[in-house]
Design a protein around this motif. Structure first.
Motif, PDB file in Angstrom:
ATOM      1  N   HIS A 110       0.843  -1.206   0.000  1.00 49.85           N
ATOM      2  CA  HIS A 110       0.000   0.000   0.000  1.00 49.85           C
ATOM      3  C   HIS A 110       0.870   1.245   0.000  1.00 49.85           C
ATOM      4  O   HIS A 110       1.523   1.545   1.003  1.00 49.85           O
ATOM      5  CB  HIS A 110      -0.901  -0.004   1.242  1.00 49.85           C
ATOM      6  CG  HIS A 110      -2.066   0.930   1.171  1.00 49.85           C
ATOM      7  ND1 HIS A 110      -3.321   0.519   0.784  1.00 49.85           N
ATOM      8  CD2 HIS A 110      -2.176   2.253   1.434  1.00 49.85           C
ATOM      9  CE1 HIS A 110      -4.156   1.549   0.824  1.00 49.85           C
ATOM     10  NE2 HIS A 110      -3.487   2.624   1.212  1.00 49.85           N
TER      11      HIS A 110
ATOM     12  N   HIS B 265     -11.959   6.689  -1.635  1.00 49.23           N
ATOM     13  CA  HIS B 265     -11.573   6.580  -0.218  1.00 49.23           C
ATOM     14  C   HIS B 265     -12.728   7.060   0.670  1.00 49.23           C
ATOM     15  O   HIS B 265     -13.460   7.973   0.287  1.00 49.23           O
ATOM     16  CB  HIS B 265     -10.331   7.452  -0.010  1.00 49.23           C
ATOM     17  CG  HIS B 265      -9.645   7.264   1.304  1.00 49.23           C
ATOM     18  ND1 HIS B 265     -10.142   7.794   2.478  1.00 49.23           N
ATOM     19  CD2 HIS B 265      -8.512   6.608   1.628  1.00 49.23           C
ATOM     20  CE1 HIS B 265      -9.324   7.462   3.476  1.00 49.23           C
ATOM     21  NE2 HIS B 265      -8.320   6.741   2.979  1.00 49.23           N
TER      22      HIS B 265
ATOM     23  N   GLU C 242      -8.433   2.396  -2.406  1.00 49.58           N
ATOM     24  CA  GLU C 242      -8.936   1.868  -1.191  1.00 49.58           C
ATOM     25  C   GLU C 242     -10.341   2.386  -0.920  1.00 49.58           C
ATOM     26  O   GLU C 242     -10.676   3.522  -1.242  1.00 49.58           O
ATOM     27  CB  GLU C 242      -8.009   2.195  -0.010  1.00 49.58           C
ATOM     28  CG  GLU C 242      -7.823   3.688   0.255  1.00 49.58           C
ATOM     29  CD  GLU C 242      -6.875   3.933   1.416  1.00 49.58           C
ATOM     30  OE1 GLU C 242      -5.853   4.551   1.172  1.00 49.58           O
ATOM     31  OE2 GLU C 242      -7.167   3.502   2.554  1.00 49.58           O
TER      32      GLU C 242
ATOM     33  N   HIS D 254      -9.954   0.052   4.025  1.00 46.52           N
ATOM     34  CA  HIS D 254      -9.460   0.970   5.059  1.00 46.52           C
ATOM     35  C   HIS D 254     -10.491   0.952   6.185  1.00 46.52           C
ATOM     36  O   HIS D 254     -11.676   1.135   5.931  1.00 46.52           O
ATOM     37  CB  HIS D 254      -9.341   2.370   4.441  1.00 46.52           C
ATOM     38  CG  HIS D 254      -9.067   3.476   5.417  1.00 46.52           C
ATOM     39  ND1 HIS D 254      -7.862   4.157   5.448  1.00 46.52           N
ATOM     40  CD2 HIS D 254      -9.834   4.042   6.384  1.00 46.52           C
ATOM     41  CE1 HIS D 254      -7.906   5.093   6.390  1.00 46.52           C
ATOM     42  NE2 HIS D 254      -9.092   5.047   6.971  1.00 46.52           N
TER      43      HIS D 254
ATOM     44  N   HIS E 267      -5.973  -2.982   5.082  1.00 45.17           N
ATOM     45  CA  HIS E 267      -4.667  -2.323   5.060  1.00 45.17           C
ATOM     46  C   HIS E 267      -4.444  -1.453   6.287  1.00 45.17           C
ATOM     47  O   HIS E 267      -5.404  -1.054   6.953  1.00 45.17           O
ATOM     48  CB  HIS E 267      -4.526  -1.513   3.749  1.00 45.17           C
ATOM     49  CG  HIS E 267      -4.690  -0.045   3.938  1.00 45.17           C
ATOM     50  ND1 HIS E 267      -3.606   0.791   4.117  1.00 45.17           N
ATOM     51  CD2 HIS E 267      -5.778   0.741   3.985  1.00 45.17           C
ATOM     52  CE1 HIS E 267      -4.058   2.029   4.270  1.00 45.17           C
ATOM     53  NE2 HIS E 267      -5.352   2.032   4.195  1.00 45.17           N
TER      54      HIS E 267
HETATM   55 ZN    ZN Z   1      -6.154   3.833   4.306  1.00 45.39          ZN
END
Ligand code: ZN
Ligand code: ZN
Length: 272
Positions: free
Chosen positions: A14, A73, A102, A138, A162
């Motif tokens: 990542h 995100h 993500e 996430h 992650h």
């Molecule tokens: Zn993240």
């Protein structure tokens, strides 16, 4: 290249190489990672920022070790729309992305309302399952809702939780659902004792390491505002190896094998 053969082969699962922090030396950061033995870097582009995907796609075209992903995100969930799903669909059809992400939930910053974060997460999870792509998740203070969303939409091809900072219950639940747990430089921080306890228990075949560059530089690179970069993943791997009672070489071998199972990548090395 002299000396690289003996270096453990590591993967940075990542890194945000699209960020402005890398505008001056994006390609050089990848070259330094190759010299440090990093054979793959998974780079999530954020579709709400126009400059993000082109930066990642450019690197992926230049370096076989750079794997592109895309998504919206949780911080930007308030800007998520159907257009992003259409864009993801196009990218998936062209084989331009290896994962959706993500995506997820962040109840620490709460930059987008939680209901909207959940909606963006669920729709992107559903897309990933439909497209047969792994996801990069996430989660910050939101483990129970992440698990519920995965259960509602299906785990699809699994993926990565992650920069893991949640508790063991969340780790176990996600492992049960086929996910990998990725640890960042936080693992090297003096106060991260409870995280190191979780890292000691995750099954070896589900462990990954990452930098989350440009954030969270591991000790000893940590310092006020010091930029993190993929070459530094070795420091997190070293600490994780210590926690597991393994050599750095064995830990590197295991995490790189885990990553290659999720994302088969060509052997790289020597390009630097
Ligand atoms: Zn993240
Ligand atoms: Zn990230």
């Amino acid at each position: 290249m002299e000396g690289t053969a003996a270096k453990p082969r590591l993967v940075d699962s990542h890194a945000h190489l699209d960020m402005a922090e890398f505008d001056a030396d994006r390609a050089d950061a990848v070259r330094r990672s190759l010299a440090a033995g990093v054979v793959a870097i998974l780079c999530p582009a954020d579709l709400t920022r126009a400059e993000s995907l082109p930066a990642i796609a450019g690197l992926a075209a230049e370096f076989p070790s750079v794997l592109a992903a895309a998504g919206v995100h949780p911080h930007q969930a308030k800007d998520f729309s159907d257009d992003h799903l259409d864009e993801l669909r196009g990218l998936a059809v062209r084989g331009a992305i290896r994962a959706v992400g993500e995506i997820g939930l962040d109840y620490h910053y709460d930059f987008s309302p939680r209901g909207i974060q959940l909606e963006a997460l669920r729709r992107q999870l559903a897309f990933a399952a439909e497209a047969g792509l792994p996801v990069i998740l996430h989660s910050r203070l939101s483990g129970a809702d992440i698990i519920a969303a995965v259960d509602a939409e299906g785990a699809g091809r699994g993926g990565i939780l992650h920069c893991f900072t949640e508790d063991w219950t969340t780790a176990m639940a996600m492992i049960d659902r086929g996910f990998h747990i990725s640890f960042s430089g936080i693992l090297t921080f003096p106060k991260a004792g409870s995280l190191r306890e979780v890292a000691a228990k995750v099954p070896l075949d589900r462990l990954l390491v990452e930098t989350d560059s440009p954030y969270l530089a591991p000790v000893p690179h940590r310092g006020s505002g010091r930029r993190n970069e993929p070459a530094f993943v070795v420091e997190t791997a070293r600490v994780l190896a210590g926690i597991r009672g393994l050599s750095l070489e064995d830990l590197a071998e295991a995490t790189t094998r885990n990553f290659a199972r999720l994302f088969p990548f060509e052997k790289t090395g020597g390009e630097c």
